[in-house]
Design an enzyme around this catalytic site. Structure first.
Site, PDB file in Angstrom:
ATOM      1  NE  ARG A 129      48.944  31.899  27.094  1.00 49.02           N
ATOM      2  CZ  ARG A 129      48.748  32.276  28.357  1.00 49.02           C
ATOM      3  NH1 ARG A 129      49.441  33.296  28.840  1.00 49.02           N
ATOM      4  NH2 ARG A 129      47.879  31.661  29.121  1.00 49.02           N
ATOM      5  CB  CYS A 136      41.431  53.242  25.211  1.00 45.57           C
ATOM      6  SG  CYS A 136      39.834  52.829  25.963  1.00 45.57           S
ATOM      7  CB  THR A 143      45.423  22.490  38.333  1.00 42.58           C
ATOM      8  OG1 THR A 143      46.272  23.529  38.851  1.00 42.58           O
ATOM      9  CG2 THR A 143      44.660  21.830  39.459  1.00 42.58           C
ATOM     10  CG  HIS A 177      44.089  32.634  37.183  1.00 42.87           C
ATOM     11  ND1 HIS A 177      44.785  31.452  37.159  1.00 42.87           N
ATOM     12  CD2 HIS A 177      43.973  32.980  38.492  1.00 42.87           C
ATOM     13  CE1 HIS A 177      45.090  31.099  38.417  1.00 42.87           C
ATOM     14  NE2 HIS A 177      44.601  32.003  39.239  1.00 42.87           N
ATOM     15  CB  CYS A 194      39.259  57.014  27.412  1.00 39.77           C
ATOM     16  SG  CYS A 194      40.836  56.120  27.542  1.00 39.77           S
ATOM     17  CG  ASN A 222      47.531  15.920  36.923  1.00 42.15           C
ATOM     18  OD1 ASN A 222      48.388  15.560  36.135  1.00 42.15           O
ATOM     19  ND2 ASN A 222      47.424  17.173  37.338  1.00 42.15           N
ATOM     20  CG  LEU A 223      48.618  13.565  31.949  1.00 36.56           C
ATOM     21  CD1 LEU A 223      49.687  14.241  31.097  1.00 36.56           C
ATOM     22  CD2 LEU A 223      47.939  12.444  31.194  1.00 36.56           C
ATOM     23  CE  LYS A 224      53.617  15.667  35.862  1.00 33.60           C
ATOM     24  NZ  LYS A 224      54.392  16.093  34.758  1.00 33.60           N
ATOM     25  CG  ASN A 277      42.712  26.404  31.969  1.00 33.05           C
ATOM     26  OD1 ASN A 277      43.736  26.430  32.648  1.00 33.05           O
ATOM     27  ND2 ASN A 277      42.093  25.294  31.663  1.00 33.05           N
TER      28      ASN A 277
HETATM   29  C1  BV8 Z   1      47.837  36.463  44.570  1.00 29.04           C
HETATM   30  C2  BV8 Z   1      47.011  34.000  34.154  1.00 29.04           C
HETATM   31  C3  BV8 Z   1      47.701  38.072  46.270  1.00 29.04           C
HETATM   32  C4  BV8 Z   1      48.295  34.277  33.463  1.00 29.04           C
HETATM   33  C5  BV8 Z   1      47.821  32.863  36.083  1.00 29.04           C
HETATM   34  C6  BV8 Z   1      55.568  35.973  45.282  1.00 29.04           C
HETATM   35  C7  BV8 Z   1      55.100  37.196  44.800  1.00 29.04           C
HETATM   36  C8  BV8 Z   1      53.750  37.387  44.446  1.00 29.04           C
HETATM   37  C9  BV8 Z   1      52.871  36.352  44.594  1.00 29.04           C
HETATM   38  C10 BV8 Z   1      53.345  35.139  45.052  1.00 29.04           C
HETATM   39  C11 BV8 Z   1      54.670  34.940  45.411  1.00 29.04           C
HETATM   40  N1  BV8 Z   1      54.803  33.644  45.838  1.00 29.04           N
HETATM   41  C12 BV8 Z   1      53.619  33.025  45.741  1.00 29.04           C
HETATM   42  C13 BV8 Z   1      52.745  33.922  45.290  1.00 29.04           C
HETATM   43  C14 BV8 Z   1      51.358  33.693  45.029  1.00 29.04           C
HETATM   44  C15 BV8 Z   1      51.255  33.463  43.530  1.00 29.04           C
HETATM   45  C16 BV8 Z   1      51.680  32.052  43.261  1.00 29.04           C
HETATM   46  O1  BV8 Z   1      50.955  31.147  43.607  1.00 29.04           O
HETATM   47  N2  BV8 Z   1      52.866  31.883  42.628  1.00 29.04           N
HETATM   48  C17 BV8 Z   1      53.340  30.530  42.362  1.00 29.04           C
HETATM   49  C18 BV8 Z   1      54.191  30.540  41.085  1.00 29.04           C
HETATM   50  C19 BV8 Z   1      54.123  30.036  43.570  1.00 29.04           C
HETATM   51  N3  BV8 Z   1      49.878  33.682  43.210  1.00 29.04           N
HETATM   52  C20 BV8 Z   1      49.494  34.888  42.774  1.00 29.04           C
HETATM   53  O2  BV8 Z   1      50.233  35.807  42.530  1.00 29.04           O
HETATM   54  C21 BV8 Z   1      47.987  35.048  42.633  1.00 29.04           C
HETATM   55  N4  BV8 Z   1      47.591  36.247  43.290  1.00 29.04           N
HETATM   56  O3  BV8 Z   1      48.407  35.693  45.295  1.00 29.04           O
HETATM   57  O4  BV8 Z   1      47.395  37.674  44.942  1.00 29.04           O
HETATM   58  C22 BV8 Z   1      47.001  39.339  46.490  1.00 29.04           C
HETATM   59  C23 BV8 Z   1      46.201  39.454  47.616  1.00 29.04           C
HETATM   60  C24 BV8 Z   1      45.567  40.651  47.850  1.00 29.04           C
HETATM   61  C25 BV8 Z   1      45.716  41.704  46.927  1.00 29.04           C
HETATM   62  C26 BV8 Z   1      46.504  41.553  45.786  1.00 29.04           C
HETATM   63  C27 BV8 Z   1      47.160  40.362  45.559  1.00 29.04           C
HETATM   64  C28 BV8 Z   1      47.577  35.185  41.193  1.00 29.04           C
HETATM   65  C29 BV8 Z   1      47.974  33.948  40.441  1.00 29.04           C
HETATM   66  C30 BV8 Z   1      47.390  34.052  39.039  1.00 29.04           C
HETATM   67  C31 BV8 Z   1      48.514  34.099  38.039  1.00 29.04           C
HETATM   68  N5  BV8 Z   1      47.949  33.989  36.702  1.00 29.04           N
HETATM   69  N6  BV8 Z   1      47.214  32.797  34.919  1.00 29.04           N
HETATM   70  C32 BV8 Z   1      48.293  33.646  32.124  1.00 29.04           C
HETATM   71  O5  BV8 Z   1      47.563  32.658  31.901  1.00 29.04           O
HETATM   72  O6  BV8 Z   1      49.065  34.157  31.292  1.00 29.04           O
HETATM   73  S1  BV8 Z   1      48.347  31.425  36.798  1.00 29.04           S
HETATM   74  C33 BV8 Z   1      48.695  30.296  35.590  1.00 29.04           C
HETATM   75  O7  BV8 Z   1      49.136  29.126  36.281  1.00 29.04           O
HETATM   76  C34 BV8 Z   1      47.538  29.798  34.763  1.00 29.04           C
HETATM   77  O8  BV8 Z   1      46.293  30.325  35.146  1.00 29.04           O
HETATM   78  C35 BV8 Z   1      47.555  28.308  35.047  1.00 29.04           C
HETATM   79  O9  BV8 Z   1      46.331  27.735  34.897  1.00 29.04           O
HETATM   80  C36 BV8 Z   1      47.967  28.371  36.438  1.00 29.04           C
HETATM   81  C37 BV8 Z   1      48.319  27.180  37.195  1.00 29.04           C
HETATM   82  O10 BV8 Z   1      48.989  26.326  36.391  1.00 29.04           O
HETATM   83  P1  BV8 Z   1      48.216  24.978  35.995  1.00 29.04           P
HETATM   84  O11 BV8 Z   1      46.891  25.327  35.435  1.00 29.04           O
HETATM   85  O12 BV8 Z   1      48.248  24.065  37.143  1.00 29.04           O
HETATM   86  O13 BV8 Z   1      49.111  24.531  34.819  1.00 29.04           O
HETATM   87  P2  BV8 Z   1      50.486  23.733  34.912  1.00 29.04           P
HETATM   88  O14 BV8 Z   1      51.127  23.804  33.576  1.00 29.04           O
HETATM   89  O15 BV8 Z   1      51.236  24.165  36.135  1.00 29.04           O
HETATM   90  O16 BV8 Z   1      50.035  22.215  35.204  1.00 29.04           O
HETATM   91  C38 BV8 Z   1      49.318  21.508  34.227  1.00 29.04           C
HETATM   92  C39 BV8 Z   1      48.864  20.224  34.903  1.00 29.04           C
HETATM   93  O17 BV8 Z   1      48.070  19.497  33.987  1.00 29.04           O
HETATM   94  C40 BV8 Z   1      50.011  19.303  35.308  1.00 29.04           C
HETATM   95  O18 BV8 Z   1      49.753  18.792  36.604  1.00 29.04           O
HETATM   96  C41 BV8 Z   1      49.951  18.176  34.264  1.00 29.04           C
HETATM   97  O19 BV8 Z   1      50.347  16.937  34.826  1.00 29.04           O
HETATM   98  C42 BV8 Z   1      48.503  18.157  33.929  1.00 29.04           C
HETATM   99  N7  BV8 Z   1      48.197  17.685  32.577  1.00 29.04           N
HETATM  100  C43 BV8 Z   1      48.876  17.960  31.430  1.00 29.04           C
HETATM  101  N8  BV8 Z   1      48.238  17.362  30.395  1.00 29.04           N
HETATM  102  C44 BV8 Z   1      47.146  16.738  30.906  1.00 29.04           C
HETATM  103  C45 BV8 Z   1      47.111  16.937  32.302  1.00 29.04           C
HETATM  104  N9  BV8 Z   1      46.156  16.424  33.088  1.00 29.04           N
HETATM  105  C46 BV8 Z   1      45.189  15.690  32.499  1.00 29.04           C
HETATM  106  N10 BV8 Z   1      45.149  15.453  31.164  1.00 29.04           N
HETATM  107  C47 BV8 Z   1      46.106  15.952  30.344  1.00 29.04           C
HETATM  108  N11 BV8 Z   1      46.055  15.689  29.029  1.00 29.04           N
END
Ligand code: BV8
Length: 242
Positions: free
Chosen positions: A64, A143, A184, A116, A146, A207-209, A99
């Site tokens: 990526r 690193c 999102t 993120h 270090c 959003n698209l949808k 992002n």
């Molecule tokens: C936290 C970096 C607590 C990575 C990312 C079980 C165990 C552990 C945690 C959880 C769990 N259940 C739920 C959780 C919480 C979890 C979570 O939400 N999980 C989800 C899957 C249910 N969240 C976490 O773990 C977060 N941390 O809760 O911490 C905590 C508290 C105290 C102390 C310690 C911890 C951390 C979440 C961060 C994860 N990292 N990114 C990487 O990039 O490699 S998240 C990742 O998903 C990206 O950042 C991405 O941006 C994000 C969300 O996805 P979207 O951006 O929405 O992208 P997606 O593809 O889904 O959608 C795209 C959209 O765009 C669509 O709607 C589409 O229609 C639209 N689109 C497409 N094309 C277009 C468009 N719109 C307009 N124009 C276009 N052309």
């Protein structure tokens, strides 16, 4: 946002997700139904995955990060429009992105928080030195600070890890009178919950949808971000000229 609401908004918070970068050629998370090399992305973007198979995780991020070096991957009209809005805006402006690409910065956005993390940043688990890194990371490399081998990881917030800048984001949402969510799916928390925290804001979704959180918004701009965001910014600036 129709012309009758010619209120002068003061505090804007904008949240972006992978959809704003899709037209720049960066795949969204749920494009390929969230799969990468037959792995669920949620299973690769975790601390456990890095402990279990660091080479797989580094390969995922090297691939990526390489996209950011590809000259065909450039900020699109949506990134540019947000930078334009910020430049012409007298009030408070905060752009929060989920992002990890660098397209908002390259478009000129200034007041920008990467909740993120960033693809072009890594840090050492041994000495906590953070540094910019735009190339592939080789697991055998020490690193630079270090000298420890195998302790450098992507500066990315993985699932189960605390996002960055929570205090600043929550304070801005509390004060916001205008909240826009762009590209999102509303699947990932805490970002997907921000619309509820912007309790007094006028809320618009681009959003698209429909998404998981569409019903929380009072206005929807349905279409590609590169078309709808410039349209929204132009309408907004016309109505809210100081
Ligand atoms: C936290 C970096 C607590 C990575 C990312 C079980 C165990 C552990 C945690 C959880 C769990 N259940 C739920 C959780 C919480 C979890 C979570 O939400 N999980 C989800 C899957 C249910 N969240 C976490 O773990 C977060 N941390 O809760 O911490 C905590 C508290 C105290 C102390 C310690 C911890 C951390 C979440 C961060 C994860 N990292 N990114 C990487 O990039 O490699 S998240 C990742 O998903 C990206 O950042 C991405 O941006 C994000 C969300 O996805 P979207 O951006 O929405 O992208 P997606 O593809 O889904 O959608 C795209 C959209 O765009 C669509 O709607 C589409 O229609 C639209 N689109 C497409 N094309 C277009 C468009 N719109 C307009 N124009 C276009 N052309």
């Amino acid at each position: 946002m129709t012309t009758e609401n010619t209120v002068l908004y003061k505090n804007i918070v904008i949240l972006t997700g992978a959809g704003i970068s899709a037209e720049s050629g960066i795949r969204t998370f749920r494009d390929q139904d969230g799969l990468w090399e037959e792995h669920r992305i949620e299973d690769v973007a975790t601390p456990d995955a890095f402990r279990r198979d660091p080479a797989l995780v580094q390969r995922f991020y090297n691939l990526r990060r390489a996209q950011l070096r590809d000259p065909s991957v450039q900020p699109n009209a949506a990134h540019m429009a947000l930078a334009e809005l910020e430049k012409h805006w007298e009030g408070q402006f905060l752009l929060v992105t989920q992002n990890v690409d660098n397209l908002h910065r390259r478009a000129g956005s200034k007041n920008l928080l990467h909740m993120h993390g960033k693809l072009d940043q890594v840090f050492c688990l041994n000495c906590d030195e953070h540094f910019t890194w735009v190339d592939d990371w080789d697991l055998e490399a020490p690193c630079p600070s270090c000298g420890k081998v195998g302790s450098v990881r992507p500066d990315i917030v993985w699932f189960g890890e605390m996002p960055y800048f929570s205090d600043e984001i929550y304070a801005a949402l509390e004060k916001a009178d205008f909240f826009v969510s762009i590209g999102t799916s509303g699947n990932v928390y805490p970002a997907a919950g921000f619309v509820q925290l912007a309790w007094k804001a006028h809320k618009i979704e681009v959003n698209l949808k429909d998404t998981e959180i569409s019903r929380a918004f009072s206005e929807h701009f349905i279409g590609p971000a590169s078309v709808e965001v410039p349209r929204l910014v132009q309408a907004f600036l016309e109505v809210n000229k100081e």
